[in-house]
Scaffold this motif. Structure first.
Motif, PDB file in Angstrom:
ATOM      1  N   PRO A 101      56.226  56.829  15.555  1.00  0.00           N
ATOM      2  CA  PRO A 101      56.494  56.220  16.859  1.00  0.00           C
ATOM      3  C   PRO A 101      55.987  57.121  17.989  1.00  0.00           C
ATOM      4  O   PRO A 101      55.820  58.331  17.809  1.00  0.00           O
ATOM      5  N   ASP A 148      51.003  59.089  22.064  1.00  0.00           N
ATOM      6  CA  ASP A 148      50.881  58.669  20.663  1.00  0.00           C
ATOM      7  C   ASP A 148      49.488  59.064  20.174  1.00  0.00           C
ATOM      8  O   ASP A 148      48.485  58.635  20.767  1.00  0.00           O
ATOM      9  N   SER A 200      52.039  49.301  31.771  1.00  0.00           N
ATOM     10  CA  SER A 200      51.342  48.968  30.523  1.00  0.00           C
ATOM     11  C   SER A 200      49.903  49.426  30.602  1.00  0.00           C
ATOM     12  O   SER A 200      49.272  49.436  31.676  1.00  0.00           O
ATOM     13  N   GLY A 202      62.037  54.076  28.017  1.00  0.00           N
ATOM     14  CA  GLY A 202      61.474  53.713  26.722  1.00  0.00           C
ATOM     15  C   GLY A 202      59.973  53.593  26.777  1.00  0.00           C
ATOM     16  O   GLY A 202      59.364  53.604  27.857  1.00  0.00           O
ATOM     17  N   SER A 205      56.220  52.311  24.025  1.00  0.00           N
ATOM     18  CA  SER A 205      55.687  51.754  22.775  1.00  0.00           C
ATOM     19  C   SER A 205      54.231  52.162  22.628  1.00  0.00           C
ATOM     20  O   SER A 205      53.551  52.463  23.619  1.00  0.00           O
ATOM     21  N   ASP A 206      53.747  52.166  21.308  1.00  0.00           N
ATOM     22  CA  ASP A 206      52.340  52.459  21.070  1.00  0.00           C
ATOM     23  C   ASP A 206      51.590  51.157  20.824  1.00  0.00           C
ATOM     24  O   ASP A 206      52.168  50.064  20.873  1.00  0.00           O
ATOM     25  N   GLY A 241      52.862  48.697  18.290  1.00  0.00           N
ATOM     26  CA  GLY A 241      54.145  48.058  18.501  1.00  0.00           C
ATOM     27  C   GLY A 241      55.341  48.902  18.191  1.00  0.00           C
ATOM     28  O   GLY A 241      56.487  48.442  18.334  1.00  0.00           O
ATOM     29  N   GLU A 242      55.143  50.144  17.772  1.00  0.00           N
ATOM     30  CA  GLU A 242      56.261  51.027  17.490  1.00  0.00           C
ATOM     31  C   GLU A 242      56.920  51.455  18.806  1.00  0.00           C
ATOM     32  O   GLU A 242      56.240  51.772  19.779  1.00  0.00           O
ATOM     33  N   GLY A 243      58.272  51.498  18.847  1.00  0.00           N
ATOM     34  CA  GLY A 243      58.995  51.891  20.048  1.00  0.00           C
ATOM     35  C   GLY A 243      59.441  53.331  19.998  1.00  0.00           C
ATOM     36  O   GLY A 243      59.738  53.881  18.927  1.00  0.00           O
TER      37      GLY A 243
END
Length: 599
Positions: free
Chosen positions: A96, A125, A145, A181, A183-184, A187-189
């Motif tokens: 993640p 990431d 984003s 929070g 995400s990569d 889709g991993e959080g």
């Protein structure tokens, strides 16, 4: 095609078995220069291939071409062509992303805020790359984003940083828990970073407990009640008429203050400013009035307490009276002598004047002055003066500044002359020698009579409407002196020969100077009258205008202790006016008429 764990697995099937496939991988540059990972002949059957890939992010390409040995296989470039039937890419990223605070800003400072709260956060990431990072508290969120590039697959950047804000209005007052929070690209959080933010957009409430609309005194206690439901009140300031006061907080929610010095009578403004921990301010004001509870104050009286008046002196009283509150009520002035109101009392500015219009008995006399202000507070001043022995009786009616006899102190009154005294007076050859003293400034005349030595002489003195019989005695040289003081016309006659006038003092005109000062075209014209005459001090002076029905009063003033006077009156219509000044207590004492023309 599937990319898993650093290897490329792909399946191919070609229409012509004589075609060849070449797999290349590149970072940048031309495909012709890219190294070939695999080159093989294809068949029409499905063929699976697995090729190890170098670490990092690369572009993988598969090129198809005809084998050079298969001559004549392709006779027309457009006759046989390559159709990509299906391409499926699955990116497997088991790790993640991570998020971190770059600048916690107002999300981590632990204080109260009344505006939007912001912070700078980062996401990283190293495999599929970052896709987004966000702030969230309940239903309120802010997201950044990574921009996408369309249908072509590309991994996200390995690192991203953004400054994000949450709306204070959307959050509302109170303490709000939230988290950061991310995400990569796969889709991993990321594991969230918690925070608590404090919002207060509402100013404190303030109410006036004291004083009310009317204060109790000039130093009223001031008390405010204040409250703040969220961050709490941080400071309270209080002002009265713009002057700051020292503020105390005896108990929570209460602010008290008191003026350092008594406030003046009348209306005052109480203003305050309350600020909470978030910086919200409540500024307000209220009005209150200070009542007048202080009686008028008195200056030293004239004559002073314990003063002694001489024989024939006029009792003229002057006392300064001031009131710093509602002001002196003119109708309340009450000056009494021995329990009896003084005949002539008036005010000139801050000074109360009084003149006793009768002669006083010798001894101690009690003066009492009572003055109230417009609020009803009354002040009293009492003192005693003495009249020296030998003064006239209390029943006399001589005006202020009346005549007195000089030389030997004879009896005053209207008793008839005895036959013996009359015989001696008839036998005396009386001649009058008149000497005026200070004729330019006063109305005092010295009358000298010559007769036989030690002769008693009775004379009849008249000043205006006032008449009196006086007895004087000639000295060893046969000379008797009589001092006559009169503001108007006066005569001195022998009592035994009333038709024989020894001295006649003609009426004297008062000096009168007029200056006209127009206020405006629409307002009446104001004429200012001023003058000075020493023997008129303490008297009432009336300003008169000549009309068709005679002389009419148009103004009134009081002559000061120096003998000067000044007054003003309004001329309400155009025309000619004959003006004069007159002293009612002195018969015949009027000024020469002055003709004033108004347009």
């Amino acid at each position: 095609t599937t990319i898993v764990g650093g290897s490329l697995a792909y399946r191919t099937r070609m229409r012509h078995s004589q075609f060849f496939a070449r797999v290349k991988m590149r970072n940048a540059g031309d495909w012709a220069d890219a190294p070939t990972l695999l080159a093989e002949q294809q068949t029409t059957a499905l063929t699976d291939h697995v090729i190890a890939l170098a670490s990092g992010f690369r572009q993988v390409g598969i090129s198809l071409y005809a084998h050079p040995a298969a001559a004549g296989l392709v006779t027309d470039p457009w006759d046989d062509y390559i159709t990509l039937v299906q391409l499926q890419v699955t990116v497997a990223d088991a790790a993640p992303p991570g998020v971190a605070w770059i600048d916690g800003g107002s999300l981590l400072d632990g204080i109260w805020h009344r505006g939007d709260v912001c912070a700078t956060v980062a996401v990283g990431d190293n495999e599929s790359g970052v896709a987004a990072v966000w702030l969230a508290s309940g239903a309120v969120s802010s997201v950044w984003s990574v921009p996408r590039t369309g249908s072509q697959y590309q991994p996200g950047p390995p690192y991203g940083q953004a400054s994000l804000c949450l709306s204070a209005a959307a959050l509302g007052d109170g303490a709000h828990a939230g988290a950061v929070g991310g995400s990569d690209a796969s889709g991993e959080g990321a594991a969230g970073l918690p925070f608590t933010v404090y919002i207060d957009r509402t100013p404190p409430t303030v109410g006036v407990v004291a004083p009310g609309s009317v204060a109790a005194d000039g130093q009223p206690p001031i008390e405010l009640a204040f409250a703040d439901a969220s961050s709490g009140t941080a400071s309270v300031t209080i002002q009265v008429d713009g002057a700051p006061l020292h503020v105390a907080i005896p108990v929570p929610g209460r602010a008290t203050a008191r003026p350092a010095a008594p406030l003046a009578f009348g209306a005052h403004t109480l203003s305050w400013s309350a600020v909470d921990a978030a910086g919200n301010r409540n500024d307000g004001s209220a009005s209150f009035s200070v009542p007048d509870t202080t009686a008028p104050s008195f200056g030293a009286p004239e004559p002073q307490a314990g003063a002694t008046l001489g024989d024939g002196d006029v009792l003229s009283v002057a006392v300064a009276v001031t009131d710093g509150g509602s002001g002196v009520d003119p109708a309340s002035v009450d000056l009494q002598l021995d329990g009896t109101p003084v005949e002539h009392v008036w005010r000139t500015g801050d000074v109360v004047h009084g003149v006793v219009g009768r002669r006083l008995l010798s001894g101690v006399h009690h003066l009492a002055l009572a003055v109230a202000d417009r609020a009803g507070n009354t002040g009293w001043l009492a003192w005693d003066v003495s009249v020296a022995a030998g003064a006239g009786t209390a029943g006399g009616s001589a005006p202020a500044g009346g005549a007195t006899a000089g030389g030997a102190a004879g009896a005053h009154g209207t008793a008839p002359t005895s036959p013996a005294a009359a015989a001696r007076t008839r036998a005396a050859a009386v001649h009058a020698i008149v000497r005026r003293v200070g004729a330019g400034r006063s109305r005092v005349v010295i009358v000298r009579l010559r007769a036989r030595p030690r002769t008693r002489i009775a004379v009849r003195w008249r000043c205006g409407a006032l008449a009196r019989t006086l007895r004087i005695r000639a000295n060893a040289r046969g000379v008797a002196s009589l001092r006559v003081k009169c503001a108007g016309s006066a005569t001195v006659r022998l009592a035994i020969a009333p038709r024989r006038v020894l001295v006649r003092i003609a009426p004297r005109r008062l000096p009168l100077h007029l200056r006209v000062v127009p206020l405006s075209r629409s307002a009446p014209t104001v004429a200012r009258v001023s003058g000075r005459l020493a023997e008129l001090r303490g008297r009432v002076l009336i300003l008169e205008a000549l009309t068709s029905t005679g002389w009419q009063r148009v103004g009134l003033t009081h002559v000061g202790a120096s003998g000067s006077f000044a007054t003003s009156f309004a001329i309400v219509h155009a025309g000619q006016f004959a003006l004069r000044a007159r002293v009612p207590a002195v018969a015949g004492a009027a000024s020469a008429p002055f003709v004033l023309t108004m347009r």
